[in-house]
Scaffold this active site. Structure first.
Site, mmCIF file in Angstrom:
data_model
loop_
_atom_site.group_PDB
_atom_site.id
_atom_site.type_symbol
_atom_site.label_atom_id
_atom_site.label_comp_id
_atom_site.label_asym_id
_atom_site.label_seq_id
_atom_site.Cartn_x
_atom_site.Cartn_y
_atom_site.Cartn_z
ATOM 1 N N THR A 142 -26.070 -14.345 21.792
ATOM 2 C CA THR A 142 -25.396 -15.445 21.866
ATOM 3 C C THR A 142 -24.832 -15.411 23.558
ATOM 4 O OG1 THR A 142 -23.436 -16.606 21.109
ATOM 5 C CG2 THR A 142 -23.425 -14.074 21.173
ATOM 6 N N LYS A 182 -28.170 -16.365 26.241
ATOM 7 C CA LYS A 182 -29.259 -17.030 25.577
ATOM 8 C C LYS A 182 -30.427 -17.310 26.579
ATOM 9 C CE LYS A 182 -27.033 -19.197 21.758
ATOM 10 N NZ LYS A 182 -26.699 -20.390 21.146
ATOM 11 N N ASP A 223 -31.102 -22.698 16.758
ATOM 12 C CA ASP A 223 -29.956 -23.601 16.563
ATOM 13 C C ASP A 223 -30.149 -25.007 16.010
ATOM 14 O OD1 ASP A 223 -27.852 -21.670 17.516
ATOM 15 O OD2 ASP A 223 -28.311 -22.145 19.711
ATOM 16 N N GLY A 242 -25.210 -26.451 26.280
ATOM 17 C CA GLY A 242 -26.032 -25.438 25.737
ATOM 18 C C GLY A 242 -26.978 -25.961 24.562
HETATM 19 P P1 NAP Z 1 -21.111 -25.691 26.707
HETATM 20 O O1 NAP Z 1 -22.689 -25.523 27.068
HETATM 21 O O2 NAP Z 1 -19.989 -24.835 27.453
HETATM 22 O O3 NAP Z 1 -20.908 -27.234 26.732
HETATM 23 C C1 NAP Z 1 -19.640 -27.430 26.626
HETATM 24 C C2 NAP Z 1 -19.543 -29.112 26.364
HETATM 25 O O4 NAP Z 1 -18.323 -29.492 26.014
HETATM 26 C C3 NAP Z 1 -20.266 -29.826 27.473
HETATM 27 O O5 NAP Z 1 -20.851 -31.206 27.235
HETATM 28 C C4 NAP Z 1 -18.803 -30.160 28.550
HETATM 29 O O6 NAP Z 1 -18.930 -31.266 29.227
HETATM 30 C C5 NAP Z 1 -18.000 -30.581 27.338
HETATM 31 N N1 NAP Z 1 -16.773 -30.365 27.560
HETATM 32 C C6 NAP Z 1 -15.680 -29.272 27.587
HETATM 33 N N2 NAP Z 1 -14.456 -29.897 27.776
HETATM 34 C C7 NAP Z 1 -14.175 -30.944 28.077
HETATM 35 C C8 NAP Z 1 -13.350 -32.132 28.243
HETATM 36 N N3 NAP Z 1 -12.190 -31.438 28.486
HETATM 37 N N4 NAP Z 1 -13.647 -33.287 28.231
HETATM 38 C C9 NAP Z 1 -15.087 -33.792 28.054
HETATM 39 N N5 NAP Z 1 -15.927 -32.639 27.894
HETATM 40 C C10 NAP Z 1 -15.725 -31.675 27.601
HETATM 41 O O7 NAP Z 1 -20.975 -25.272 25.281
HETATM 42 P P2 NAP Z 1 -21.706 -25.288 24.003
HETATM 43 O O8 NAP Z 1 -22.328 -23.919 23.735
HETATM 44 O O9 NAP Z 1 -22.761 -26.416 24.122
HETATM 45 O O10 NAP Z 1 -20.905 -25.381 22.780
HETATM 46 C C11 NAP Z 1 -20.261 -26.493 22.630
HETATM 47 C C12 NAP Z 1 -19.448 -26.570 21.196
HETATM 48 O O11 NAP Z 1 -20.137 -26.358 20.291
HETATM 49 C C13 NAP Z 1 -18.293 -25.435 21.306
HETATM 50 O O12 NAP Z 1 -17.132 -25.614 20.812
HETATM 51 C C14 NAP Z 1 -19.238 -24.271 20.240
HETATM 52 O O13 NAP Z 1 -18.277 -23.357 19.629
HETATM 53 C C15 NAP Z 1 -19.896 -25.154 19.383
HETATM 54 N N6 NAP Z 1 -20.996 -24.656 18.842
HETATM 55 C C16 NAP Z 1 -21.086 -24.629 17.480
HETATM 56 C C17 NAP Z 1 -22.363 -24.055 16.977
HETATM 57 C C18 NAP Z 1 -22.502 -24.130 15.282
HETATM 58 O O14 NAP Z 1 -23.411 -23.189 14.789
HETATM 59 N N7 NAP Z 1 -21.850 -25.138 14.656
HETATM 60 C C19 NAP Z 1 -23.347 -23.719 17.649
HETATM 61 C C20 NAP Z 1 -23.211 -23.797 19.046
HETATM 62 C C21 NAP Z 1 -22.068 -24.241 19.571
HETATM 63 P P3 NAP Z 1 -18.956 -30.850 30.793
HETATM 64 O O15 NAP Z 1 -20.551 -30.820 30.999
HETATM 65 O O16 NAP Z 1 -18.553 -32.104 31.531
HETATM 66 O O17 NAP Z 1 -18.555 -29.696 31.328
#
Ligand code: NAP
Length: 302
Positions: free
Chosen positions: A76, A80, A117, A145
């Protein structure tokens, strides 16, 4: 499967199968609880451990786990992408996503990397909404991601159009360029990028709306959308699962849309690893959802 895993609780023998999750930090991970539930439910002689590994130690840790006889591990944040350098084989889906979340240490000494994922995301929606992905029009908020894995899986599943928006436009454009340029989408140009300040346009003619941003997560502001353009039979899903019903899902439900929460994605992405390491196909049940949430109400939507 029994709803009372304790009944089949088993003590470890010297032959116990071992796996774990490598992260940094890893203390927030729900994976030990999830795999631990299955191990106990099925009475398997095995253990699944949280493994806190700093970025500089990743290679040493992977080789060390393999040398110590582990069957493999989940990987994680933040490892990754970096872990790909320590894999001998990477499956094509993980190659296209550019990230690995599941390692299998094979008997021939090879380390195999895959990414489950996107599979977990699709399986959650299949179980939660019976959606047929073929020809589906999809709107996606976020290009981080997790979005990358989901978009690759949606392409494989045969959706017909993806509208993508992200606060940082360059990230969405890079993602669209990478995936639109992949061989199977060369003629399609499947993904269209929409400016974040016009994000409500993503909802137009959309059958499936997906939040992949961290907006709506505990401690984060909510994701505010104007639902007026969203067709009434659309499904709304959020991959954020803490809280289980995010402000987006609550608003969509209030307006009569079908919703699917994000917990099932976490549970389904874990299945291939469990099967490979512990030799049994695990089931995703309501009892598992309740256990992973630690008692929080976990009624499914849709
Ligand atoms: P990440 O790579 O850090 O991406 C975060 C995303 O959220 C980006 O698109 C970012 O936009 C956006 N973002 C963050 N703050 C923001 C704000 N204030 N306004 C607008 N956009 C904002 O994280 P990730 O790994 O993709 O994970 C994203 C979410 O999914 C997390 O909450 C994580 O816990 C959840 N998740 C869930 C699962 C599951 O199994 N259900 C699996 C993976 C992740 P920018 O590019 O502009 O920063």
């Amino acid at each position: 499967m029994t709803d009372s895993p304790d009944k089949k609780d088993t003590l470890l023998s010297g032959k116990a199968a071992l796996a774990g999750v490598i992260g940094f930090p890893v203390s927030h991970s729900k994976s030990p609880r999830l795999h631990g539930y299955w191990l106990r439910a099925y009475g398997i002689d095995g253990a699944y451990l949280p493994l806190s590994v700093a970025p500089d130690d990743l290679g040493t840790a992977v080789k060390g786990l393999q040398a110590a006889g582990f069957r493999g591990a989940n990987v994680t944040v933040p490892h990754k992408e970096a872990v790909m350098a320590f894999c001998d084989e990477i499956d094509p889906l993980a190659q296209r996503i550019g990230a690995v979340n599941t390692l299998v240490f094979r008997e021939d000494g090879k380390i195999h990397g895959s990414n489950t994922d996107g599979i977990g995301f699709l399986e959650n929606l299949r179980q939660g909404s019976s959606l047929d992905f073929h020809g589906l029009r999809v709107g996606v908020l976020g290009a981080g991601g997790a979005a990358r894995g989901i978009l690759v899986a949606l392409q494989h599943a045969g959706v017909s159009q993806i509208k993508l928006t992200n606060r940082t436009a360059s990230r969405a454009e890079k993602l669209a360029e990478d995936l639109n340029n992949s061989r199977e989408n060369a003629e399609a140009g499947l993904i269209t990028v929409i400016d974040w300040d016009q994000k409500d346009r993503v909802l137009e003619n959309c059958d499936l709306l997906i939040n992949t941003t961290s907006l709506g997560m505990e401690g984060q502001p909510p994701l505010d959308l104007d639902f007026s353009a969203l067709p009434e039979n659309a499904v709304v899903t959020d991959i954020v699962y803490a809280p289980l019903i995010t402000p987006l899902l609550a608003a969509a439900r209030e307006k009569g849309y079908r919703i699917v929460d994000g917990l099932g994605m976490l549970l389904h992405q874990a299945c291939p690893g469990f099967r490979a390491w512990f030799g049994r196909e695990p089931e995703v049940t309501e009892a598992l959802r309740r256990t992973v949430l630690g008692g929080e109400t976990a009624d499914r939507e849709v």
